[in-house]
Design a protein around this motif. Structure first.
Motif, mmCIF file in Angstrom:
data_model
loop_
_atom_site.group_PDB
_atom_site.id
_atom_site.type_symbol
_atom_site.label_atom_id
_atom_site.label_comp_id
_atom_site.label_asym_id
_atom_site.label_seq_id
_atom_site.Cartn_x
_atom_site.Cartn_y
_atom_site.Cartn_z
ATOM 1 N N ILE A 24 0.840 -1.198 0.000
ATOM 2 C CA ILE A 24 0.000 0.000 0.000
ATOM 3 C C ILE A 24 0.875 1.247 0.000
ATOM 4 C CG2 ILE A 24 -1.679 1.314 1.357
ATOM 5 C CD1 ILE A 24 -2.760 -1.331 2.396
ATOM 6 N N CYS A 25 0.482 2.255 -0.781
ATOM 7 C CA CYS A 25 1.174 3.537 -0.789
ATOM 8 C C CYS A 25 0.164 4.658 -0.592
ATOM 9 C CB CYS A 25 1.913 3.750 -2.117
ATOM 10 S SG CYS A 25 3.412 2.764 -2.301
ATOM 11 N N TYR A 26 0.599 5.676 0.144
ATOM 12 C CA TYR A 26 -0.218 6.867 0.344
ATOM 13 C C TYR A 26 0.302 7.962 -0.585
ATOM 14 C CZ TYR A 26 -1.724 4.507 4.639
ATOM 15 O OH TYR A 26 -2.225 3.611 5.535
ATOM 16 N N PHE A 27 -0.631 8.672 -1.238
ATOM 17 C CA PHE A 27 -0.254 9.739 -2.151
ATOM 18 C C PHE A 27 -1.025 11.012 -1.836
ATOM 19 C CE2 PHE A 27 1.129 6.137 -4.699
ATOM 20 C CZ PHE A 27 2.268 6.614 -5.315
ATOM 21 N N ASN A 28 -0.317 12.126 -2.008
ATOM 22 C CA ASN A 28 -0.995 13.419 -2.073
ATOM 23 C C ASN A 28 -0.948 13.849 -3.531
ATOM 24 O OD1 ASN A 28 -0.398 16.648 -2.112
ATOM 25 N ND2 ASN A 28 -1.977 16.105 -0.638
ATOM 26 N N ILE A 29 -2.125 14.007 -4.137
ATOM 27 C CA ILE A 29 -2.211 14.329 -5.561
ATOM 28 C C ILE A 29 -2.658 15.786 -5.694
ATOM 29 C CG2 ILE A 29 -3.318 13.780 -7.762
ATOM 30 C CD1 ILE A 29 -3.622 10.922 -6.799
ATOM 31 N N GLU A 30 -1.858 16.569 -6.405
ATOM 32 C CA GLU A 30 -2.164 17.986 -6.621
ATOM 33 C C GLU A 30 -2.418 18.222 -8.099
ATOM 34 O OE1 GLU A 30 0.539 21.858 -6.530
ATOM 35 O OE2 GLU A 30 0.095 21.162 -4.486
ATOM 36 N N VAL A 31 -3.557 18.851 -8.394
ATOM 37 C CA VAL A 31 -3.973 19.112 -9.770
ATOM 38 C C VAL A 31 -3.895 20.617 -10.009
ATOM 39 C CG1 VAL A 31 -5.846 18.900 -11.429
ATOM 40 C CG2 VAL A 31 -5.491 17.108 -9.722
ATOM 41 N N THR A 32 -3.113 21.035 -10.998
ATOM 42 C CA THR A 32 -2.912 22.460 -11.276
ATOM 43 C C THR A 32 -3.229 22.758 -12.738
ATOM 44 O OG1 THR A 32 -1.155 22.564 -9.617
ATOM 45 C CG2 THR A 32 -1.275 24.372 -11.206
ATOM 46 N N PRO A 33 -4.232 23.605 -13.012
ATOM 47 C CA PRO A 33 -4.540 23.964 -14.405
ATOM 48 C C PRO A 33 -3.518 24.955 -14.954
ATOM 49 C CG PRO A 33 -5.954 25.200 -12.926
ATOM 50 C CD PRO A 33 -5.120 24.283 -12.049
ATOM 51 N N MET A 34 -3.299 24.932 -16.265
ATOM 52 C CA MET A 34 -2.378 25.861 -16.928
ATOM 53 C C MET A 34 -3.160 26.713 -17.927
ATOM 54 S SD MET A 34 0.945 23.451 -17.669
ATOM 55 C CE MET A 34 0.005 22.333 -18.719
ATOM 56 N N PHE A 35 -2.885 28.023 -17.880
ATOM 57 C CA PHE A 35 -3.561 28.955 -18.784
ATOM 58 C C PHE A 35 -2.521 29.804 -19.504
ATOM 59 C CE2 PHE A 35 -6.653 27.910 -15.549
ATOM 60 C CZ PHE A 35 -7.841 27.764 -16.254
ATOM 61 N N SER A 36 -2.807 30.117 -20.761
ATOM 62 C CA SER A 36 -1.975 31.029 -21.527
ATOM 63 C C SER A 36 -2.886 32.078 -22.138
ATOM 64 C CB SER A 36 -1.219 30.281 -22.633
ATOM 65 O OG SER A 36 -0.479 31.171 -23.427
ATOM 66 N N LYS A 37 -2.713 33.330 -21.672
ATOM 67 C CA LYS A 37 -3.577 34.427 -22.113
ATOM 68 C C LYS A 37 -5.045 34.078 -21.881
ATOM 69 C CE LYS A 37 -0.280 36.020 -25.602
ATOM 70 N NZ LYS A 37 -0.036 36.310 -27.037
ATOM 71 N N ASN A 38 -5.322 33.563 -20.655
ATOM 72 C CA ASN A 38 -6.681 33.196 -20.216
ATOM 73 C C ASN A 38 -7.282 32.023 -20.989
ATOM 74 O OD1 ASN A 38 -6.872 35.195 -18.186
ATOM 75 N ND2 ASN A 38 -7.407 36.731 -19.727
ATOM 76 N N LYS A 39 -6.465 31.361 -21.793
ATOM 77 C CA LYS A 39 -6.942 30.179 -22.504
ATOM 78 C C LYS A 39 -6.379 28.928 -21.840
ATOM 79 C CE LYS A 39 -6.860 27.824 -26.976
ATOM 80 N NZ LYS A 39 -6.313 27.814 -28.356
ATOM 81 N N TYR A 40 -7.276 27.990 -21.521
ATOM 82 C CA TYR A 40 -6.866 26.736 -20.874
ATOM 83 C C TYR A 40 -6.051 25.889 -21.854
ATOM 84 C CZ TYR A 40 -7.239 22.043 -18.860
ATOM 85 O OH TYR A 40 -6.964 20.790 -18.362
#
Length: 547
Positions: free
Chosen positions: A314-330
């Motif tokens: 068993i492994c424990y994970f902390n998962i972080e999700v970060t969106p990327m935008f360029s000139k307000n466009k995803y």
């Protein structure tokens, strides 16, 4: 023939301009010199081609013209190969083995110059290839030229793809450069289109110009993307980058190691399909996709903790999700995986100790508490050396067996190092055993201070110490041992009015290696260090450090 003359003359002018342009650069590397030799080879080819197109009789064989022609072609292929090797490795050491590459061009030149005697290069000569009858040496000439060019261009294209991506300007420029002359040369060689060498020269010139543009103008020399890739590959946290269509566009080695050792993380792979294909218990892909959507809507990072069951535990994970935008466009999302297993296990261990302590304080009488303390002291004494407070020989063997067992199952790296104080018997005989004990304490203190929390250090016996270095490459362990060796050498001893040195032998464990063989290899390395001048580190490989 007028168009042929114009094509060859234009090619010659372009080649001369390229030589002058690269030759006048202030800071030239080995790559630039190989590039100049490449374009110079095309110049030799152009000389032969100019002589060819000036010949009125297409069946007239001139040894000098044809030798320049085919020798130049052969040299071009050799230098394209060398160009790829030099560029990929930044710089190479020129040795006699590279001279072997020129045996084939020289052989072609000799075969062409003497063709009228044996006709093995061309059975029937004609400037128009489709009207000539090729001999076996001509076919051999074609084969090795194509192979050399293909290998050299493959090196350059692979470097460009790894550095900047498959559809980068560098990679596409090199692909275009490779395809142009090959297409023309193959069609000409097999008589599909008419024309002699003057038909293929412009194609080769285009290729060389595109190589120059890709390498000298489009920043293939820029090491920043490579340096960044090296950094992210050494980060202990794993990450996967997906685009706006949830296609995987990048990842690092840690992500590959943790998520799957059976399924390769490939670019342009659908992220959901990849996660579902892993078939890992407790890995909820839908939940992860929901967090990706939430982070996009919030335009901010979101993290959560999860437990994942792998085949080996068993492994424990902390998962972080970060969106990327360029000139307000995803444009995509970075998914960062932090393995928090050790942190969670340590917290659980602390809680267990706290609970045990609380229970003991409540239930145990003062006498029993003293007994517990005495028992703990006795246990510590049984595991450590009384003089140096390091692990003793017995405890070291216990840890040694455990680490070998873990490494054989998990394919982990570790190194065994044996340190021996130089001339220690002389110290004891001259200054007495009490001074010898002081020296042992000081050296053991230096070792304990400098090793990391992942390492095991012990007094193996007498003036010999043993270290097990884990979670490191051999180079990292050698650097740590060199720091220890130097610190011991620089330590002053007023009792001796001189410094003390140590000799070190090191061996890196490989999977399946027996314990006795591992120890013997380290001991043999120590023996070499002691009998080749002392005060040095000798590894059971090519690495040697020290004075």
């Amino acid at each position: 023939m007028g168009i042929s003359v114009i094509l060859v003359l234009i090619s010659t002018i372009i080649i001369l301009t390229s030589i002058i342009y690269v030759g006048t650069r202030k800071s030239k590397k080995q790559f630039h010199y190989v590039y100049m030799m490449l374009v110079s080879s095309v110049l030799i080819w152009c000389i032969g081609a100019l002589g060819e197109v000036a010949t009125e009789d297409v069946y007239h064989f001139d040894p000098f013209i044809q030798t320049c022609n085919y020798f130049g072609i052969a040299l071009v292929s050799v230098f394209i190969l060398l160009l790829g090797v030099v560029f990929t490795h930044t710089r190479i050491v020129i040795t006699s083995r590279f001279a072997l590459l020129f045996i084939l061009p020289i052989g072609s030149a000799i075969a062409v110059a003497t063709n009228e005697r044996h006709h093995l290069f061309m059975k029937v000569f004609c400037i128009i290839i489709k009207d000539a009858v090729l001999g076996p040496l001509m076919w051999a000439h074609y084969i090795y030229c194509y192979i050399f060019i293909a290998i050299g261009m493959s090196y350059l294209i692979k470097y460009a793809v790894n550095n900047s991506g498959l559809f980068s300007k560098q990679a596409m420029t090199l692909v275009a450069g490779m395809c142009t002359p090959l297409a023309i040369n193959v069609l000409t060689s097999f008589g599909i289109i008419s024309g002699g060498c003057y038909s293929t020269i412009p194609g080769i010139v285009i290729m060389i110009l595109l190589i120059g543009i890709a390498t000298l103008k489009l920043d293939m020399f820029n090491i920043v993307p490579i340096a960044l890739q090296k950094i992210v590959d050494h980060i202990s946290d794993g990450f996967i980058v997906i685009d706006e269509n949830r296609k995987i566009i990048d990842s690092n080695k840690a992500a590959q190691l943790w998520l799957s050792d059976k399924h390769e993380i490939r670019r342009n792979q659908d992220f959901k399909e990849f996660m579902d294909s892993l078939k890992i218990e407790n890995l909820d892909t839908s939940k992860l996709l929901d967090y990706i959507k939430m982070s996009f809507e919030k335009k901010d990072s979101i993290s959560f903790d999860t437990l994942i069951k792998f085949e080996n535990g068993i492994c424990y994970f902390n998962i972080e999700v970060t969106p990327m935008f360029s000139k307000n466009k995803y444009i995509g999302t970075i998914i960062l995986y932090r393995n928090t297993t050790k942190y969670i296990e340590n917290l659980q261990m602390i809680k267990e100790y706290q609970l045990l302590l609380e229970n003991n304080l409540e239930k145990v009488t003062r006498d029993k508490q003293e007994l517990l303390i005495r028992s703990a002291i006795m246990e510590k004494m049984s595991k450590t050396d009384a003089l140096t407070d390091m692990y003793n020989h017995r405890t070291f063997q216990e840890y040694f067996d455990t680490i070998i067992d873990q490494a054989s199952r998990a394919d982990n790296r570790f190194q065994l190092a044996l340190l021996d104080i130089d001339n220690f018997k002389k110290i004891n005989d001259t200054f007495g055993h009490s001074v010898g004990d002081i020296i042992l304490k000081r050296i053991s203190s230096i070792i304990k201070t400098m090793v990391t929390v992942d390492d095991i250090s012990a007094r193996y016996g007498g003036e010999e110490f043993a270290l097990i270095l884990t979670n490191k490459t051999l180079e990292q362990s050698l650097a740590l041992l060199e720091s220890i060796r130097k610190a011991i050498q620089d330590e002053s001893h007023i009792e001796l009015n001189s410094n003390v040195t140590v000799s070190v032998g090191v061996h890196e464990y490989y999977k399946g290696e027996p314990k006795e063989e591992l120890f013997n290899k380290a001991d043999e390395a120590l023996y070499k260090a002691k009998h080749s001048g002392k005060n040095k580190i000798v590894a059971s490989t090519v690495y040697n450090l020290g004075l």
